[in-house]
Design a protein around this motif. Structure first.
Motif, PDB file in Angstrom:
ATOM      1  N   ASP A 129       0.708  -1.214   0.275  1.00 28.33           N
ATOM      2  CA  ASP A 129       0.709   0.081  -0.013  1.00 28.33           C
ATOM      3  C   ASP A 129       1.294   1.209   0.197  1.00 28.33           C
ATOM      4  N   THR A 130       1.969   1.098  -0.173  1.00 26.88           N
ATOM      5  CA  THR A 130       3.399   2.066  -0.940  1.00 26.88           C
ATOM      6  C   THR A 130       2.735   3.339  -0.959  1.00 26.88           C
ATOM      7  N   ASP A 131       1.581   3.249  -1.821  1.00 26.76           N
ATOM      8  CA  ASP A 131       0.786   4.547  -2.771  1.00 26.76           C
ATOM      9  C   ASP A 131      -0.078   5.471  -1.941  1.00 26.76           C
ATOM     10  N   THR A 132      -0.466   4.433  -1.202  1.00 26.14           N
ATOM     11  CA  THR A 132      -2.089   5.842  -0.432  1.00 26.14           C
ATOM     12  C   THR A 132      -1.243   5.916   0.619  1.00 26.14           C
ATOM     13  N   ALA A 133       0.560   5.242   1.104  1.00 28.07           N
ATOM     14  CA  ALA A 133       1.169   5.864   1.953  1.00 28.07           C
ATOM     15  C   ALA A 133       0.936   7.298   2.138  1.00 28.07           C
ATOM     16  N   MET A 134       2.183   7.210   0.655  1.00 35.77           N
ATOM     17  CA  MET A 134       2.578   8.362   0.382  1.00 35.77           C
ATOM     18  C   MET A 134       0.983   9.088  -0.082  1.00 35.77           C
ATOM     19  N   LEU A 135       0.497   8.977  -0.119  1.00 37.37           N
ATOM     20  CA  LEU A 135      -1.038  10.178  -1.144  1.00 37.37           C
ATOM     21  C   LEU A 135      -1.341  10.691   0.951  1.00 37.37           C
ATOM     22  N   ARG A 136      -2.082   9.680   1.585  1.00 34.66           N
ATOM     23  CA  ARG A 136      -1.852  10.041   3.137  1.00 34.66           C
ATOM     24  C   ARG A 136      -0.913  11.330   3.548  1.00 34.66           C
ATOM     25  N   THR A 137       0.117  10.812   3.419  1.00 36.40           N
ATOM     26  CA  THR A 137       1.217  11.907   3.873  1.00 36.40           C
ATOM     27  C   THR A 137       1.224  13.439   3.018  1.00 36.40           C
ATOM     28  N   ASP A 138       1.302  13.316   2.139  1.00 30.22           N
ATOM     29  CA  ASP A 138       1.038  14.246   1.169  1.00 30.22           C
ATOM     30  C   ASP A 138       0.305  15.118   1.658  1.00 30.22           C
ATOM     31  N   ARG A 139      -1.066  14.496   1.887  1.00 30.62           N
ATOM     32  CA  ARG A 139      -2.643  14.858   2.910  1.00 30.62           C
ATOM     33  C   ARG A 139      -2.593  15.665   4.158  1.00 30.62           C
ATOM     34  N   GLU A 140      -1.945  14.491   4.776  1.00 35.78           N
ATOM     35  CA  GLU A 140      -1.378  15.141   5.926  1.00 35.78           C
ATOM     36  C   GLU A 140      -0.627  16.736   5.545  1.00 35.78           C
ATOM     37  N   ARG A 141       0.561  16.946   4.670  1.00 37.07           N
ATOM     38  CA  ARG A 141       1.491  17.640   4.568  1.00 37.07           C
ATOM     39  C   ARG A 141       0.350  19.098   4.822  1.00 37.07           C
ATOM     40  N   ARG A 142      -0.371  19.040   3.783  1.00 35.04           N
ATOM     41  CA  ARG A 142      -1.050  19.873   3.062  1.00 35.04           C
ATOM     42  C   ARG A 142      -2.552  20.346   4.125  1.00 35.04           C
ATOM     43  N   LEU A 143      -2.718  19.772   4.423  1.00 36.79           N
ATOM     44  CA  LEU A 143      -3.569  20.160   5.315  1.00 36.79           C
ATOM     45  C   LEU A 143      -2.797  20.705   6.516  1.00 36.79           C
ATOM     46  N   ASN A 144      -2.035  20.307   7.024  1.00 33.44           N
ATOM     47  CA  ASN A 144      -1.490  21.094   8.175  1.00 33.44           C
ATOM     48  C   ASN A 144      -0.757  22.362   6.998  1.00 33.44           C
ATOM     49  N   LYS A 145      -0.424  22.747   6.391  1.00 31.07           N
ATOM     50  CA  LYS A 145      -0.324  24.056   4.904  1.00 31.07           C
ATOM     51  C   LYS A 145      -1.121  24.774   5.766  1.00 31.07           C
ATOM     52  N   VAL A 146      -2.259  24.598   5.166  1.00 35.01           N
ATOM     53  CA  VAL A 146      -3.584  25.345   5.433  1.00 35.01           C
ATOM     54  C   VAL A 146      -3.955  26.200   7.218  1.00 35.01           C
ATOM     55  N   SER A 147      -3.766  24.332   7.982  1.00 39.07           N
ATOM     56  CA  SER A 147      -4.448  24.591   8.926  1.00 39.07           C
ATOM     57  C   SER A 147      -3.536  26.072   9.937  1.00 39.07           C
ATOM     58  N   GLU A 148      -2.201  25.641   9.402  1.00 40.60           N
ATOM     59  CA  GLU A 148      -1.189  26.513   9.998  1.00 40.60           C
ATOM     60  C   GLU A 148      -1.808  27.943   9.625  1.00 40.60           C
ATOM     61  N   GLU A 149      -1.885  28.234   8.850  1.00 36.58           N
ATOM     62  CA  GLU A 149      -2.122  29.908   8.147  1.00 36.58           C
ATOM     63  C   GLU A 149      -3.665  30.504   8.540  1.00 36.58           C
ATOM     64  N   VAL A 150      -4.517  29.485   8.991  1.00 38.85           N
ATOM     65  CA  VAL A 150      -5.579  29.684   9.491  1.00 38.85           C
ATOM     66  C   VAL A 150      -5.385  29.986  10.618  1.00 38.85           C
ATOM     67  N   GLU A 151      -4.812  28.558  11.669  1.00 36.77           N
ATOM     68  CA  GLU A 151      -3.877  29.710  12.898  1.00 36.77           C
ATOM     69  C   GLU A 151      -3.829  30.558  13.491  1.00 36.77           C
ATOM     70  N   GLN A 152      -2.435  31.462  12.362  1.00 34.77           N
ATOM     71  CA  GLN A 152      -2.229  32.322  12.744  1.00 34.77           C
ATOM     72  C   GLN A 152      -3.117  33.557  12.614  1.00 34.77           C
ATOM     73  N   PHE A 153      -3.890  33.553  11.473  1.00 35.50           N
ATOM     74  CA  PHE A 153      -5.118  34.968  10.926  1.00 35.50           C
ATOM     75  C   PHE A 153      -6.103  34.466  12.022  1.00 35.50           C
ATOM     76  N   LEU A 154      -6.445  33.324  13.411  1.00 37.28           N
ATOM     77  CA  LEU A 154      -7.228  33.311  13.946  1.00 37.28           C
ATOM     78  C   LEU A 154      -6.989  33.673  15.642  1.00 37.28           C
TER      79      LEU A 154
END
Length: 329
Positions: A129-154
């Motif tokens: 399930d390598t591809d799924t693991a890679m996609l999951r890691t990338d999704r978490e990276r993008r989620l963290n990037k967006v959430s950090e921007e939102v948190e700084q604003f709030l």
């Protein structure tokens, strides 16, 4: 005490309900802490399209407890952006940046993007399930990037207009989506060209006069094939049709030789003896030659030429070299 208000003017009632659900689920863990149990979300106000977050004083300490609430709210809002708004953002980029106008093409390209981002159409058949693991890691990276921007604003703002925030404050996120769309467009164009090319080959096959009743194709693995006639005598290599050769030279790669040869000898039926019926070259041959192709994995010839591990038996094809004839009179 009002901590913040989220406004979502461009969305539907269902969308703001989904945002409220995301935030409520994310806040569920806060209520295990007695100090944070006083944090509450209002129900969505459909007229103003707002959701408000309140905390009860004096048990709530803004300096100590505020960062925890802002962090959880930011994660929830980031989840909502990626789940609900991202498809619309991708379509906007496809229209405005890449100038696609037909709704069918925009929908198709958006699905290409989703496959790149989430692998939605990729069967999870890999053992590791390598591809799924890679996609999951990338999704978490993008989620963290967006959430950090939102948190700084709030932290420094009590009102967040989500439409404007996504448009003007998430430049890195937009840039990533643009890169995904660019890659999806390249894939779409190549797939489209490939399908047009395959259609041309299929037409060429239909127009060819049948020259042999049957050809047996022994697949030795990868792109290595050996051709036999109806008596299982080895076929001589024949010069490829010039037009076909030029087409294949410009468009195809590893399977060009077998495709070129089969089109040139133009058999009525093609039996492919293989232990790898699932590999892409088999699907390509079935697509080009359609009902003429039959894959075989279990006949006597298969058992004669392949060992129990599916590997060609050494010496079998070499011995057949002694039986050779021209295929075109």
């Amino acid at each position: 005490m009002e901590l913040f208000t989220v406004t979502l003017l461009s969305a539907s009632n269902e969308a703001i309900d989904l945002l409220h659900q995301c935030m409520s689920e994310q806040f569920a863990g806060l209520h295990s802490d007695s100090k944070l149990d006083t944090v509450r979300l209002t129900r969505p106000e459909y007229e103003s399209m707002e959701i408000q977050c309140y905390a009860q004083l004096p048990s709530f300490n803004l300096a100590v407890d505020g960062p925890v609430v802002y962090r959880e709210a930011a994660v929830a809002i980031a989840h909502f952006i990626m789940r609900e708004l991202e498809p619309m953002l991708l379509k906007a980029i496809i229209r405005k940046q890449f100038h696609y106008e037909e709704s069918k093409e925009i929908e198709l390209l958006e699905r290409y993007c989703q496959n790149i981002l989430y692998g939605a159409q990729v069967p999870a058949v890999q053992a590791d399930d390598t591809d799924t693991a890679m996609l999951r890691t990338d999704r978490e990276r993008r989620l963290n990037k967006v959430s950090e921007e939102v948190e700084q604003f709030l932290v420094s703002n009590t009102r967040i207009h989500l439409d404007g925030f996504v448009t003007f404050r998430l430049a890195p996120y937009w840039q990533e989506l643009k890169e995904v769309v660019a890659y999806a467009v390249d894939e779409y164009v190549m797939d489209k060209q490939y399908q047009e090319f395959i259609s041309l080959l299929k037409y060429f096959v239909r127009m060819q006069e049948v020259k042999l009743p049957i050809v047996h194709v022994l697949h030795k693995g990868g792109s290595d094939f050996v051709l036999y006639d109806h008596e299982f005598q080895l076929l001589d290599t024949v010069p490829a049709d010039r037009i076909v050769a030029e087409m294949l030279e410009s468009e195809m790669n590893m399977e060009d030789m077998i495709v070129s040869t089969l089109i040139t000898v133009s058999p009525q039926q093609i039996v492919i003896h293989t232990r790898q019926p699932e590999i892409p070259v088999m699907r390509t041959l079935e697509t080009i030659f359609e009902q003429r192709v039959r894959l075989c994995c279990t006949c006597g010839h298969c058992n004669l030429y392949f060992d129990e591990q599916g590997q060609p038996i050494a010496g079998k094809t070499e011995a057949a070299m002694e039986k050779r004839r021209n295929v075109i009179p």
